[in-house]
Design a protein around this motif. Structure first.
Motif, mmCIF file in Angstrom:
data_model
loop_
_atom_site.group_PDB
_atom_site.id
_atom_site.type_symbol
_atom_site.label_atom_id
_atom_site.label_comp_id
_atom_site.label_asym_id
_atom_site.label_seq_id
_atom_site.Cartn_x
_atom_site.Cartn_y
_atom_site.Cartn_z
ATOM 1 N N ALA A 1 0.814 -1.217 0.000
ATOM 2 C CA ALA A 1 0.000 0.000 0.000
ATOM 3 C C ALA A 1 0.843 1.260 0.000
ATOM 4 C CB ALA A 1 -0.940 -0.001 1.205
ATOM 5 N N THR A 2 2.027 1.203 0.597
ATOM 6 C CA THR A 2 2.859 2.407 0.604
ATOM 7 C C THR A 2 3.287 2.781 -0.810
ATOM 8 O OG1 THR A 2 4.912 1.160 1.004
ATOM 9 C CG2 THR A 2 3.705 1.944 2.934
ATOM 10 N N GLY A 3 3.525 1.770 -1.643
ATOM 11 C CA GLY A 3 3.864 2.040 -3.032
ATOM 12 C C GLY A 3 2.693 2.651 -3.787
ATOM 13 N N ALA A 4 1.489 2.121 -3.531
ATOM 14 C CA ALA A 4 0.301 2.648 -4.196
ATOM 15 C C ALA A 4 -0.013 4.064 -3.733
ATOM 16 C CB ALA A 4 -0.892 1.730 -3.937
ATOM 17 N N VAL A 5 0.082 4.308 -2.419
ATOM 18 C CA VAL A 5 -0.150 5.655 -1.892
ATOM 19 C C VAL A 5 0.844 6.632 -2.518
ATOM 20 C CG1 VAL A 5 0.006 7.116 0.159
ATOM 21 C CG2 VAL A 5 -1.206 4.937 0.275
ATOM 22 N N ALA A 6 2.097 6.222 -2.579
ATOM 23 C CA ALA A 6 3.126 7.077 -3.170
ATOM 24 C C ALA A 6 2.791 7.416 -4.616
ATOM 25 C CB ALA A 6 4.489 6.380 -3.099
ATOM 26 N N ALA A 7 2.289 6.437 -5.359
ATOM 27 C CA ALA A 7 1.983 6.658 -6.777
ATOM 28 C C ALA A 7 0.808 7.607 -6.958
ATOM 29 C CB ALA A 7 1.690 5.319 -7.460
ATOM 30 N N VAL A 8 -0.289 7.354 -6.252
ATOM 31 C CA VAL A 8 -1.489 8.168 -6.487
ATOM 32 C C VAL A 8 -1.324 9.585 -5.939
ATOM 33 C CG1 VAL A 8 -3.004 6.169 -6.625
ATOM 34 C CG2 VAL A 8 -2.681 7.299 -4.406
ATOM 35 N N LEU A 9 -0.601 9.741 -4.821
ATOM 36 C CA LEU A 9 -0.355 11.094 -4.300
ATOM 37 C C LEU A 9 0.614 11.853 -5.206
ATOM 38 C CD1 LEU A 9 -0.154 10.603 -0.426
ATOM 39 C CD2 LEU A 9 -2.057 11.514 -1.772
ATOM 40 N N SER A 10 1.572 11.144 -5.780
ATOM 41 C CA SER A 10 2.483 11.778 -6.739
ATOM 42 C C SER A 10 1.714 12.245 -7.970
ATOM 43 C CB SER A 10 3.592 10.804 -7.153
ATOM 44 O OG SER A 10 4.422 10.477 -6.057
ATOM 45 N N ASP A 11 0.742 11.440 -8.411
ATOM 46 C CA ASP A 11 -0.028 11.792 -9.600
ATOM 47 C C ASP A 11 -0.899 13.023 -9.398
ATOM 48 O OD1 ASP A 11 0.895 10.016 -11.507
ATOM 49 O OD2 ASP A 11 -0.556 8.447 -11.008
ATOM 50 N N ILE A 12 -1.243 13.337 -8.147
ATOM 51 C CA ILE A 12 -2.037 14.558 -7.930
ATOM 52 C C ILE A 12 -1.155 15.706 -7.427
ATOM 53 C CG2 ILE A 12 -4.206 13.337 -7.603
ATOM 54 C CD1 ILE A 12 -3.921 13.820 -4.585
ATOM 55 N N GLY A 13 0.167 15.546 -7.608
ATOM 56 C CA GLY A 13 1.057 16.685 -7.459
ATOM 57 C C GLY A 13 1.736 16.896 -6.131
ATOM 58 N N PHE A 14 1.735 15.902 -5.246
ATOM 59 C CA PHE A 14 2.414 16.077 -3.975
ATOM 60 C C PHE A 14 3.881 15.655 -4.077
ATOM 61 C CE2 PHE A 14 -1.957 16.064 -2.374
ATOM 62 C CZ PHE A 14 -1.892 17.149 -1.512
ATOM 63 N N SER A 15 4.759 16.482 -3.552
ATOM 64 C CA SER A 15 6.183 16.168 -3.523
ATOM 65 C C SER A 15 6.440 14.983 -2.600
ATOM 66 C CB SER A 15 6.978 17.381 -3.025
ATOM 67 O OG SER A 15 8.300 17.016 -2.676
ATOM 68 N N TYR A 16 7.431 14.194 -2.956
ATOM 69 C CA TYR A 16 7.790 13.050 -2.109
ATOM 70 C C TYR A 16 8.162 13.488 -0.695
ATOM 71 C CZ TYR A 16 12.778 14.200 -2.589
ATOM 72 O OH TYR A 16 14.008 14.827 -2.534
ATOM 73 N N ARG A 17 8.586 14.739 -0.545
ATOM 74 C CA ARG A 17 9.030 15.214 0.762
ATOM 75 C C ARG A 17 7.890 15.361 1.759
ATOM 76 N NH1 ARG A 17 12.196 20.534 -0.720
ATOM 77 N NH2 ARG A 17 10.320 20.742 -2.014
ATOM 78 N N ILE A 18 6.642 15.440 1.283
ATOM 79 C CA ILE A 18 5.498 15.601 2.187
ATOM 80 C C ILE A 18 4.643 14.348 2.269
ATOM 81 C CG2 ILE A 18 3.743 16.455 0.556
ATOM 82 C CD1 ILE A 18 4.584 17.884 4.083
ATOM 83 N N VAL A 19 4.910 13.358 1.416
ATOM 84 C CA VAL A 19 4.049 12.174 1.335
ATOM 85 C C VAL A 19 3.965 11.433 2.672
ATOM 86 C CG1 VAL A 19 3.922 9.861 0.329
ATOM 87 C CG2 VAL A 19 4.186 11.838 -1.151
ATOM 88 N N ARG A 20 5.073 11.358 3.413
ATOM 89 C CA ARG A 20 5.033 10.664 4.700
ATOM 90 C C ARG A 20 4.035 11.325 5.648
ATOM 91 N NH1 ARG A 20 10.256 8.747 8.123
ATOM 92 N NH2 ARG A 20 10.950 8.491 5.969
ATOM 93 N N GLY A 21 3.796 12.610 5.450
ATOM 94 C CA GLY A 21 2.842 13.312 6.303
ATOM 95 C C GLY A 21 1.454 12.708 6.253
#
Length: 259
Positions: free
Chosen positions: A198-218
């Motif tokens: 799920a962490t990989g999927a969350v990373a992908a979909v949040l990246s697709d809507i424009g969130f930087s990797y630096r805030i994704v853990r938030g």
């Protein structure tokens, strides 16, 4: 004298108002803005589209709870030790969002965003990037962010659901496609199917809507915070912390001298 270029664009207060990113908290947001939209608004300075909201909401729900993991166990044990300080228990649980649980979505998002950028610039293809990066990580004996799970095999049930939600709302993009390419190449290199967690999927979909990797853990912290409060609520009614302590005392032998 304060430098006029230094300040915050997030919030300010007057005697009778609170403003968040230029909108009145009381008049414009409370009662009309749901929590997921407010999270997005707080981070991006605008309310989300329907698709963006659906993705963020699904991510927060998806990472909120996963049973007795290190973070929830830590929260319960700390609460059993200091029930007067719920915040300490929640904080202790959140400290467990690291490279083994939750926190790895940051590394996964960074890999996906770096790869998507290279593909966008025409310097590689999704398949080539996947093969090069995975071969490098595997040769070094390093874990692959976004892959593997100690329970969910062959697949993490949250992963296809998150990708499906993004696709249904028209916000799936290059990062989700790169994750799929990584999965195909990973299976080929390993000679077997490897779980995309799920962490990989969350990373992908949040990246697709424009969130930087630096805030994704938030997002992991926001979602899991609610989950930890739930564990503490249960701890108040049916304490488990003492049981866990007694189990450790019974099953973990003393190996030193002096007994």
């Amino acid at each position: 004298m304060t430098d006029p270029g230094i300040g915050t664009q997030i919030a300010t207060s007057t005697v009778d108002q609170i403003y968040i990113r230029g909108r009145s908290l009381v008049d414009d947001l409370m009662g009309s803005t749901d929590f997921t939209s407010m999270v997005f608004f707080h981070l991006r300075g605008r309310l989300p589209t329907e698709g963006e909201k659906a993705v963020v909401d699904a991510c927060l729900v998806g990472v909120m709870e996963h049973g007795l993991t290190p973070s929830s166990i830590a929260a319960r044990l700390i609460y059993s030790s200091s029930p007067e300080a719920m915040q300490a228990a929640v904080a202790g649980g959140l400290l467990g969002a690291g490279s083994a649980f939750l926190g790895v979505m940051e590394e996964s998002a960074q890999m996906l965003q770096e790869g998507a950028d290279l593909v966008r610039r025409g310097e590689t293809t999704a398949e080539e990037f996947a093969r090069d990066r995975l071969s490098e990580l595997l040769a070094a004996g390093r874990p692959i962010p976004g892959f593997g799970h100690h329970i969910h095999r062959p697949d993490d049930p949250r992963t296809p659901k998150l990708l499906e939600i993004a696709e249904e709302h028209g916000v799936s993009g290059e990062h989700a496609e790169l994750l799929k390419a990584l999965s195909r190449v990973m299976d080929e290199l390993k000679g077997r199917h490897v779980t995309v967690n799920a962490t990989g999927a969350v990373a992908a979909v949040l990246s697709d809507i424009g969130f930087s990797y630096r805030i994704v853990r938030g997002f992991a912290l926001i979602g899991r915070c609610a989950g930890l409060v739930g564990h503490i609520a249960e701890e108040q009614e049916t304490p488990l912390g003492r049981v866990l302590w007694d189990m450790a005392d019974e099953h973990v032998p003393y190996l030193g001298e002096g007994v």
